[in-house]
Design a protein around this motif. Structure first.
Motif, PDB file in Angstrom:
ATOM      1  N   HIS A 119      -5.296   3.299 -12.752  1.00 45.86           N
ATOM      2  CA  HIS A 119      -5.082   4.639 -12.216  1.00 45.86           C
ATOM      3  C   HIS A 119      -4.223   5.486 -13.134  1.00 45.86           C
ATOM      4  O   HIS A 119      -3.803   6.582 -12.762  1.00 45.86           O
TER       5      HIS A 119
ATOM      6  N   GLU B 152       0.825  -1.207   0.000  1.00 43.96           N
ATOM      7  CA  GLU B 152       0.000   0.000   0.000  1.00 43.96           C
ATOM      8  C   GLU B 152       0.866   1.267   0.000  1.00 43.96           C
ATOM      9  O   GLU B 152       0.589   2.236  -0.702  1.00 43.96           O
TER      10      GLU B 152
ATOM     11  N   PHE C 111     -11.448  -7.733  -2.583  1.00 42.63           N
ATOM     12  CA  PHE C 111     -10.449  -8.011  -1.545  1.00 42.63           C
ATOM     13  C   PHE C 111     -11.030  -7.799  -0.161  1.00 42.63           C
ATOM     14  O   PHE C 111     -10.839  -8.608   0.751  1.00 42.63           O
ATOM     15  N   GLU C 112     -11.779  -6.706   0.002  1.00 37.02           N
ATOM     16  CA  GLU C 112     -12.332  -6.372   1.315  1.00 37.02           C
ATOM     17  C   GLU C 112     -13.280  -7.458   1.810  1.00 37.02           C
ATOM     18  O   GLU C 112     -13.279  -7.813   2.984  1.00 37.02           O
TER      19      GLU C 112
END
Lengths: 353, 294
Positions: A92, A63, A339-340
């Motif tokens: 992004h 991250e 993922f969460e």
């Protein structure tokens, strides 16, 4: 003007000139990576061959790396990321494609890496693999004998209380999904996810504990707390148990398939030194760099050049000399569907008594 | 600190200015390092995560999640219960020790005091690893019990269990409780104790009516410290708690570190913070009601 002030001005001038010179200079390559990927042995050799100076910045977590890369400003030319994260960086708008004509060593890559399609966008490659590894069961052969090559051993009541897995949500969901034989462990339907949930609740009954990182894997397997340990660094754990503790250990290659991560270089869109970045990518695939990297880390080499320097046991059990030799299905790490949700599922499983 | 400055400075206006100037660094320190981060966390707890982005739209969703998702409340209460048991046990162990060292020992007093404090010099992580060596299957304790013939098989619950978390947290919290209790016992003037014996009280009566009430502030602050240490810890449960050692701190960490749901993590963190503040407030009242000796 006194002599002192004169000296001050001269020193300041030199400093300023130096800073501007470095900033404008084409001979500097700025790399953002994990520690261990830019060791002196191969960085010095690269600098000697090309005359380009390498500046490495380390990130502690995936991250942190993303945040630094996304901050932009052309601070970094290259970043080392896993194959599963490439899509996120691409979406992004952080990346530019790799020009394969500037990377002659690309053809040395093991076939499986040349064929990765999910790091290609509009027909162009964005990720240059240089090291890989996999999450596998390392086991105390002296205590449990030779195990059948299947993930099912983790659920076998015979090994109740002798097993540890990692305390990482996504890892465990992927392992359960592969064990259940699902075709894409990174993209599960809600029904498949329910099955994974049951499977993970079931594995809890067999577990001695969960591990957090390499040190805790060494501790549980090395002290006889467990006999089967799911490890994120199987080659390291094998060699530690064999050489430091004199244990009879082995690694499982389950027939259902293994879960593999691949770290590679990506070039940032606002990179200042694109040419040097390509030179680095090419250099990292050279026989010299692949051998030094394998010697240093003991993880999988991206080209078959490192066989001689790897421990014969690691070559035999982990296939870290060449991924194309892995005799079972290989599931290369991808960004999971949610993922969460996987993190929350794992929390729920841990909270269930 | 401010009051003493006011007393020494002539003229009310000038002293006020100086007090302000001297207080400013402390105020800025508090503001930048405590109040601002807390405010940021509080505001974040009302945001919401959508996809990979934190959306700045105010909502109570994160707090609702805490009350509606069945995993949070049981773990929350379990954590509070564990933190209470840890701080109570630490207090029951530390009080007699502090009493003994401060009242009964005359030789080697400061050495004994240091022996209790010394574990604080050792890194927290090293102490966790040490407990792993003591409690493990082939660890010191199991080997000893096996050698003495008290058990036939290594006791499996010693490590990777809530018991291991409980024990290690007590070990971490004990010196803090000890220091607080010790210093409050030290402050009790000996002439008060002379007076009780002159008035015919026996040692139990002296303890019950004089020493215990006067040491309450230390008891309360020690208990509070231990409670806060145990409440927020997540490394010990992760390293030694095994499958059923999960604590609330671990859930907060997983939201920040893995799920990247900072708003939910902030809300969970704030709930825990509120509990800690409530306990602090409550205990302060309890501590001051018995009266200080200053």
């Amino acid at each position: 003007m006194t002599f002192k002030t004169l000296v001050c001005f001269v020193v300041l001038g030199i400093l300023l000139f130096g800073v501007v010179g470095i900033a404008l200079g084409q001979g500097v390559l700025n790399i953002l990576c994990f520690q261990g990927y830019t060791e002196d042995v191969w960085v010095k050799e690269f600098e000697r061959q090309t005359g380009i100076k390498v500046n490495a910045t380390y990130a502690g977590t995936v991250e942190e790396m993303f945040t630094k890369a996304a901050a932009g400003g052309g601070l970094y030319d290259l970043v080392s990321i896993d194959c599963g994260s490439v899509e996120r960086y691409y979406k992004h708008g952080l990346l530019q494609p790799i020009d394969l004509s500037l990377v002659p060593n690309w053809s040395k890559l093991s076939k499986k890496f040349q064929e990765i399609d999910f790091t290609m966008f509009e027909g162009k490659p964005y990720h240059a693999p240089f090291v890989w590894g996999s999450n596998n069961i390392v086991y105390n052969k002296g205590a449990v004998g030779e195990l059948p090559p299947t993930w099912a051993v983790l659920w076998d009541p015979k090994y109740k209380g002798q097993i540890s897995i990692t305390d990482e949500a996504n890892n465990n969901v992927v392992v359960a999904a592969i064990a259940l034989g699902f075709p894409d462990p990174y993209n599960l339907t809600p029904e498949q996810m329910m099955k994974v949930r049951e499977k993970l609740l079931e594995i809890k009954r067999n577990l001695r504990t969960l591990t957090v990182g390499f040190d805790s894997e060494k501790s549980v397997l090395g002290s006889g707390e467990t006999n089967l340990t799911l490890s994120g660094y199987d080659s390291g754990l094998l060699l530690y148990c064999r050489d430091e503790l004199g244990m009879d250990v082995s690694r499982l290659t389950p027939k259902e398939g293994i879960y593999v991560w691949v770290d590679g270089w990506v070039i940032l869109r606002d990179a200042k030194n694109v040419e040097a970045a390509h030179k680095w990518i090419d250099f990292m695939l050279s026989d010299f760099a692949q051998q030094e990297l394998a010697k240093f880390m003991g993880f999988g080499a991206a080209t078959p050049a490192a066989k001689e320097v790897l421990d014969p046991m690691v070559v035999e059990l982990c296939y870290y000399d060449d991924i194309d030799r892995v005799p079972v299905p290989v599931f290369l790490m991808k960004n999971p569907e949610d993922f969460e949700a996987r993190v929350n599922l794992w929390n729920e499983i841990k909270a269930t008594p | 600190m401010n009051s003493s400055i006011e007393n020494t400075c002539p003229g009310p206006k000038k002293s006020w200015n100086r007090a302000l100037l001297q207080g400013l660094p402390i105020f800025m320190w508090m503001l930048l390092l405590i109040l601002v981060p807390l405010a940021i966390m509080f505001v974040t707890s009302f945001f919401v995560k959508e996809g990979v982005q934190v959306v700045h739209r105010l909502t109570l969703r994160n707090y609702l999640e805490f009350f509606t998702n069945p995993i949070y409340l049981p773990i929350f209460f379990r954590t509070i219960f564990l933190a209470l048991s840890v701080s109570l046990t630490a207090l029951l162990l530390a009080y007699p020790l502090a009493f003994f060292i401060s009242r009964k020992v005359t030789r080697f007093r400061s050495q004994l005091y240091m022996m209790v404090i010394v574990p604080l010099w050792i890194s927290y992580l090293v102490r966790i690893v040490a407990w792993r060596t003591i409690l493990g299957r082939v660890g010191v304790l199991n080997s000893l019990l096996l050698a003495l013939g008290l058990i036939r098989e290594p006791l499996p619950f010693l490590i990777y269990s809530p018991f291991a978390v409980y024990l290690t947290l007590i070990h971490i919290a004990l010196p803090f409780v000890f220091i607080s209790v010790f210093s409050s016992l030290e402050k009790i003037p000996s002439n008060l104790l002379d007076a009780t014996s002159d008035l015919g009280a026996n040692s139990f009566q002296t303890f019950r009516h004089v020493i215990l009430p006067l040491s309450m502030p230390g008891v309360v602050s020690g208990f509070t410290l231990a409670f806060v240490i145990a409440l927020g810890d997540y490394i010990i449960p992760q390293q030694l708690g095994g499958l059923n050692g999960l604590m609330f701190g671990n859930l907060i960490v997983s939201q920040f570190g893995y799920a990247f749901n900072w708003p939910l993590g902030a809300a969970l963190g704030f709930i825990m913070f509120a509990v800690a503040v409530a306990i602090l407030f409550f205990s302060q009242k309890l501590g001051s009601s018995e009266g200080f000796l200053e």
